[in-house]
Design an enzyme around this catalytic site. Structure first.
Site, PDB file in Angstrom:
ATOM      1  N   ASP A 175      13.392  -2.272  -6.192  1.00 53.76           N
ATOM      2  CA  ASP A 175      12.123  -2.443  -5.488  1.00 53.76           C
ATOM      3  C   ASP A 175      12.346  -3.671  -4.614  1.00 53.76           C
ATOM      4  OD1 ASP A 175       9.584  -2.822  -4.607  1.00 53.76           O
ATOM      5  OD2 ASP A 175       8.622  -2.786  -6.568  1.00 53.76           O
ATOM      6  N   LYS A 186       7.043  -7.314   3.921  1.00 52.25           N
ATOM      7  CA  LYS A 186       7.403  -8.626   3.391  1.00 52.25           C
ATOM      8  C   LYS A 186       8.608  -9.164   4.162  1.00 52.25           C
ATOM      9  CE  LYS A 186       4.641  -7.006   0.007  1.00 52.25           C
ATOM     10  NZ  LYS A 186       4.735  -5.837  -0.843  1.00 52.25           N
ATOM     11  N   TYR A 235       8.689  12.740  18.942  1.00 49.87           N
ATOM     12  CA  TYR A 235       8.280  13.184  17.598  1.00 49.87           C
ATOM     13  C   TYR A 235       9.495  13.296  16.680  1.00 49.87           C
ATOM     14  CZ  TYR A 235       5.948  15.787  13.894  1.00 49.87           C
ATOM     15  OH  TYR A 235       5.424  16.175  12.678  1.00 49.87           O
ATOM     16  N   HIS A 252      -8.349  -4.016  -9.262  1.00 47.09           N
ATOM     17  CA  HIS A 252      -8.654  -5.310  -8.652  1.00 47.09           C
ATOM     18  C   HIS A 252      -8.955  -5.227  -7.163  1.00 47.09           C
ATOM     19  CE1 HIS A 252      -4.393  -4.583  -8.285  1.00 47.09           C
ATOM     20  NE2 HIS A 252      -4.276  -5.518  -7.384  1.00 47.09           N
ATOM     21  N   PHE A 258       5.513  -4.021 -10.092  1.00 42.70           N
ATOM     22  CA  PHE A 258       4.435  -4.432  -9.194  1.00 42.70           C
ATOM     23  C   PHE A 258       3.293  -3.431  -9.367  1.00 42.70           C
ATOM     24  CE2 PHE A 258       2.486  -4.098  -4.916  1.00 42.70           C
ATOM     25  CZ  PHE A 258       1.915  -5.348  -4.901  1.00 42.70           C
ATOM     26  N   ASP A 259       2.065  -3.807  -9.020  1.00 40.10           N
ATOM     27  CA  ASP A 259       0.916  -2.949  -9.363  1.00 40.10           C
ATOM     28  C   ASP A 259       0.977  -1.540  -8.758  1.00 40.10           C
ATOM     29  OD1 ASP A 259       0.385  -4.012  -6.875  1.00 40.10           O
ATOM     30  OD2 ASP A 259      -1.606  -4.766  -7.348  1.00 40.10           O
ATOM     31  N   ALA A 261      11.182  -5.278  -1.798  1.00 42.57           N
ATOM     32  CA  ALA A 261      10.282  -5.935  -0.836  1.00 42.57           C
ATOM     33  C   ALA A 261      10.810  -7.311  -0.401  1.00 42.57           C
ATOM     34  CB  ALA A 261       8.890  -6.074  -1.438  1.00 42.57           C
TER      35      ALA A 261
HETATM   36  C1  LIG Z   1       4.211  -4.958  -1.701  1.00 43.83           C
HETATM   37  C2  LIG Z   1       5.033  -4.403  -2.772  1.00 43.83           C
HETATM   38  C3  LIG Z   1       5.083  -3.032  -3.028  1.00 43.83           C
HETATM   39  C4  LIG Z   1       4.213  -2.030  -2.295  1.00 43.83           C
HETATM   40  O1  LIG Z   1       4.386  -2.083  -0.946  1.00 43.83           O
HETATM   41  P1  LIG Z   1       3.212  -1.765   0.109  1.00 43.83           P
HETATM   42  O2  LIG Z   1       3.889  -1.935   1.408  1.00 43.83           O
HETATM   43  O3  LIG Z   1       2.124  -2.747  -0.132  1.00 43.83           O
HETATM   44  O4  LIG Z   1       2.757  -0.377  -0.139  1.00 43.83           O
HETATM   45  C5  LIG Z   1       5.927  -2.602  -4.025  1.00 43.83           C
HETATM   46  N1  LIG Z   1       6.662  -3.453  -4.745  1.00 43.83           N
HETATM   47  C6  LIG Z   1       6.625  -4.785  -4.540  1.00 43.83           C
HETATM   48  C7  LIG Z   1       7.465  -5.691  -5.371  1.00 43.83           C
HETATM   49  C8  LIG Z   1       5.806  -5.303  -3.557  1.00 43.83           C
HETATM   50  O5  LIG Z   1       5.749  -6.622  -3.376  1.00 43.83           O
END
Ligand SMILES: *Cc1c(COP(=O)(O)O)cnc(C)c1O
Length: 463
Positions: free
Chosen positions: A216, A259, A73, A453, A125-126, A218
């Site tokens: 950000d 990603k 844990y 969406h 990103f959304d 990813a």
């Molecule tokens: C996928 C993504 C996120 C969010 O990540 P999740 O793992 O889906 O929660 C944030 N910013 C970008 C640019 C992304 O591609």
């Protein structure tokens, strides 16, 4: 002319059968899903390009890591391995595992943003946009103009417009701008990369105003590959050094590990300065929302696989093959005279649905129309990145018009072959051929207030 395809730097050890439904079955599935492709079952999709998030194939080494995971844990060995690897790759003092990217946003953003503040990004990103808004703040997108011209083959179309950023900083002042977010690669603009020079300039500007910068991250590895390939002075610099330099231009990073870190679930939050007063707040939010800070919503085996995936994701042979797949698909679309956000980005091809269906108005969602047609045509699942995804103005409730109407073909990592990409290009060519017969788009019959969406219902508008 044949288009170059970089061969896979791996062979296949385990396979998953696919099935193709009949045209009538696909039509029935669309109706049942209320024309929302998130409502389809994965097994009903022949080629699933809905997202490259969490859909990659793990390596034999990662699967072996799953068995080695330490499930303590607190203070698990897998946690130490993950944090050690991440600190080494990014050069940050503090690394917090979380269950996915949006969790990192949820943990960090309320510590930096509140009502009355704004956050500025090359493009949100959304989910990132949603977490800025949930923290009470507002989002401003500030991408370079070239990003809005899909046919303009400029490099680094994901960049921040630095002159406009400076204008915004003067206009709002350092008290109101809580955060600058650099999305690399720029997902919503088509997986377009951000140059090192742009990162450097934004960081210098933010420093002058005393505003923190968050990457950000990813698709940081794909971004690093583009810098090595296209930016003057980086051709002979190893990817690992490029990554270090990129992250030196920010204070924080939030990362969806689903990603470029090639795991099916996971995320990270990084803080460059170990003396940052925010680390205690991050740990506290993490314990409330995600779990104790030495696992942050991940099991030990997830952390083990993530530590291995981080290294595999920055391998140069892998990245050449990976970006090569996008170039190959882009080349097929060039031959078919189908417009997309060019040059090919890092994680997919963003087809210019407004160019393919010029007669469909943005209020009838051309990107969604083309996504539905692709499923109808060949069982290919994709998604809209346009006005349908963007949604309504949070203050006025009016439909916003996106800068572009894309249908995103996101390519999962290490999953599909050259022949699958051929099928996708052939289906698009077929749709282009009959595009004039697609007369009207869709209307939304139900939508939730945020991130609509994923859940909304649609119906076709009668021609
Ligand atoms: C996928 C993504 C996120 C969010 O990540 P999740 O793992 O889906 O929660 C944030 N910013 C970008 C640019 C992304 O591609």
């Amino acid at each position: 002319m044949a288009i170059k395809y970089f061969p896979e730097p791996f062979r296949i050890k385990s396979v998953e059968p696919l099935r193709m439904l009949s045209r009538e079955e696909r039509e029935a599935r669309l109706v049942a899903a209320k024309y929302n492709l998130f409502g389809l079952k994965g097994e009903d999709c022949y080629i699933d390009l809905l997202t490259d998030s969490g859909t990659g194939a793990m390596s034999a080494e990662q699967w072996a890591g799953i068995m080695r995971g330490d499930e303590a844990y607190a203070g698990a060995a897998s946690y130490d391995k993950l944090v050690g690897t991440a600190r080494d790759i990014f050069g940050y003092d503090y690394v917090q595992p979380v269950h996915q990217g949006r969790a990192a946003e949820k943990v960090l953003f309320p510590l930096l943003l509140s009502s009355g503040k704004v956050a500025i990004s090359n493009m949100f990103f959304d989910t990132t946009r949603a977490h800025v808004e949930l923290a009470g703040a507002r989002c401003i997108d500030c991408v370079v103009e070239a990003a809005r011209r899909p046919a303009d083959r400029a490099s680094f179309k994901g960049n921040m417009d630095v002159a406009r950023l400076e204008q915004l900083l003067r206009e709002y002042g350092p008290e109101r701008v809580g955060l600058i977010v650099m999305t690399i690669t720029n997902n919503s603009a088509g997986g377009q990369p951000v140059s090192m020079r742009n990162l450097r300039e934004v960081s210098a500007l933010a420093g002058r105003y005393g505003i923190p910068v968050c990457i950000d991250a990813a698709r940081y590895a794909e971004n690093a590959y583009f810098i090595q390939r296209d930016e003057t002075g980086y051709q002979d610099v190893p990817i690992s050094r490029i990554v270090r330099e990129m992250f030196s231009h920010a204070d924080f990073f939030t990362m969806s590990a689903k990603k470029d870190a090639i795991v099916n679930m996971g995320g990270l939050l990084g803080v460059r300065d170990g003396a940052s007063g925010l680390i205690q707040g991050i740990k506290a939010n993490c314990i409330s929302y995600e779990g104790f800070y030495t696992y942050g919503g991940l099991s030990g085996r997830d952390m083990e696989a993530l530590a291995i995936g981080l290294r595999e994701g920055i391998d140069e042979n892998y990245l050449r093959y990976r970006i090569g797949q996008m170039e190959y698909l882009g080349g097929l679309l060039d031959q078919a005279d189908i417009a997309y956000q060019a040059p090919a980005g890092g994680h997919g091809i963003f087809v210019d649905a407004a160019a393919l269906l010029p007669h469909i108005h943005y209020t009838e969602y051309p990107g969604q129309v083309l996504a539905i047609e692709l499923y109808r045509e060949a069982g290919i699942r994709s998604c809209d990145i346009g006005s349908y995804m963007l949604g309504n103005d949070p203050d006025t409730g009016e439909q916003l018009q996106a800068s572009f109407e894309f249908t995103r073909l996101a390519i999962p990592r290490r999953v599909y072959t050259q022949a699958h990409l051929d099928v996708v290009a052939e289906a698009l060519a077929e749709i282009k051929h009959r595009a004039h017969q697609i007369r009207r788009g869709y209307r939304i019959t139900w939508e939730p207030p945020i991130l609509r969406h994923f859940q909304s219902s649609l119906e076709p508008i009668a021609a």
